[in-house]
Design a protein around this motif. Structure first.
Motif, short mmCIF file in Angstrom:
data_model
loop_
_atom_site.label_atom_id
_atom_site.label_comp_id
_atom_site.label_asym_id
_atom_site.label_seq_id
_atom_site.Cartn_x
_atom_site.Cartn_y
_atom_site.Cartn_z
N SER A 1 1.01 -1.18 -0.17
CA SER A 1 0.04 -0.04 0.09
C SER A 1 0.88 1.26 0.00
O SER A 1 0.39 2.34 -0.36
CB SER A 1 -1.13 -0.13 1.18
N LEU B 1 3.25 3.40 -7.23
CA LEU B 1 2.41 2.65 -8.01
C LEU B 1 3.00 1.95 -9.34
O LEU B 1 2.94 0.89 -9.48
CB LEU B 1 1.20 3.79 -8.87
N TRP C 1 4.21 -1.17 -7.58
CA TRP C 1 3.33 -2.20 -7.27
C TRP C 1 2.90 -2.99 -8.66
O TRP C 1 2.55 -4.19 -8.58
CB TRP C 1 2.06 -1.52 -6.87
N ARG D 1 -3.78 -2.81 -1.85
CA ARG D 1 -3.64 -1.64 -2.52
C ARG D 1 -5.06 -0.78 -2.75
O ARG D 1 -5.14 0.32 -2.44
CB ARG D 1 -3.01 -1.68 -3.87
#
Length: 273
Positions: free
Chosen positions: A8, A12, A15, A150
């Motif tokens: 989290s 981005l 991720w 996320r």
């Protein structure tokens, strides 16, 4: 309060790299271990190799998580494996038994005793262990878990379930309806099982018994695939929307309704905890 995790907090781009890279990597791992029996025709040896393959897959997953997320792999807690795997197996077996019983009562499913070797049935049992481990690592261990951490549970359930359903679209006798049914009845159920237990053992157990009971006990096609190694042969008649047709009961509206109901029950239990 929302729990802060590595996934989290990560940028981005990192991720996305972990989700896509992890999914592709474990798809390749799955393909490799799925052929671990390539050089043997002995059912007992193949059974042992399937168990080894499943353990290799889990060990690689544990290493991947520790390397990329720098944490303890709580979703593979060994102590929970002795509890949640048998519970999951029982859920999957009872679920498919209920579907078979309903189809039998309405005259759509007629079972006949089959002449089959016990060793071949055991081989199929552990083959589906390998399958369930490989698919649950990909779809619940990587996709569902990473999306949930996320973007939340709803996004994780929708995306992982749809991808799980449409991963079966290339199977024999597959249709868009069959893929959607699998997403609804199995994708949601397995995602809910992961959320309730917070480990991979419960969905692995459900998935394992779901396939084995369906194909090698009751003699149905499993996701469009027929296996002659089954305790019962089956004669299927009636409308495809009820029986699932050549794809098997996973394409049945009955299975979809029961799977959706059980998923809702598991999520309700999680919410009450």
């Amino acid at each position: 309060m929302t729990k802060t995790t590595f996934l989290s907090q990560s940028p981005l781009w990192k991720w996305i790299l972990l989700v896509t890279g992890g999914s592709v990597f474990f798809f390749i791992v799955y393909l490799l271990v799925a052929n671990i029996d390539l050089f043997t025709d002995n059912s007992w040896v193949a059974s042992i190799l399937y168990i080894v393959g499943a353990l290799i897959n889990l060990a690689i997953y544990a290493g991947f998580v520790k390397l990329t997320e720098h944490r303890t792999v709580h979703e593979l807690n060994i102590r929970r494996s002795y509890i949640d795997t048998p519970i999951g197996f029982a859920i999957g077996a009872v679920f498919m038994s209920v579907i078979a019983a309903i189809l039998f009562c309405y005259g759509y499913y007629t079972p006949y005793a089959n002449d089959v070797y016990f060793s071949d049935v055991i081989k199929c049992l552990f083959l589906y262990l390998l399958v369930s481990v490989g698919e649950e690592v990909m779809f619940r261990g990587i996709l569902h878990r990473m999306i949930s951490e996320r973007f939340g549970l709803t996004a994780a359930l929708i995306v992982s379930s749809l991808l799980f359903g449409f991963a079966h679209i290339t199977n024999d006798n597959a249709t868009v309806i069959a893929a959607v049914d699998i997403a609804i009845e199995a994708g949601l159920l397995l995602g809910a099982a992961y959320e309730l237990s917070r480990n991979l053992w419960l969905p692995i157990g459900i998935h394992w018994a779901w396939n084995f009971t369906q194909g090698n006990i009751y003699g149905f096609n499993v996701s469009g695939n027929y296996d002659e190694v089954s305790v019962f042969c089956s004669e299927i008649s009636g409308p495809d929307i009820i029986t699932g047709g050549e794809f098997g009961p996973e394409a049945s509206v009955i299975t979809a309704i029961f799977g959706l109901g059980l998923s809702a029950l598991l999520l309700y239990i999680k919410k009450k905890d």
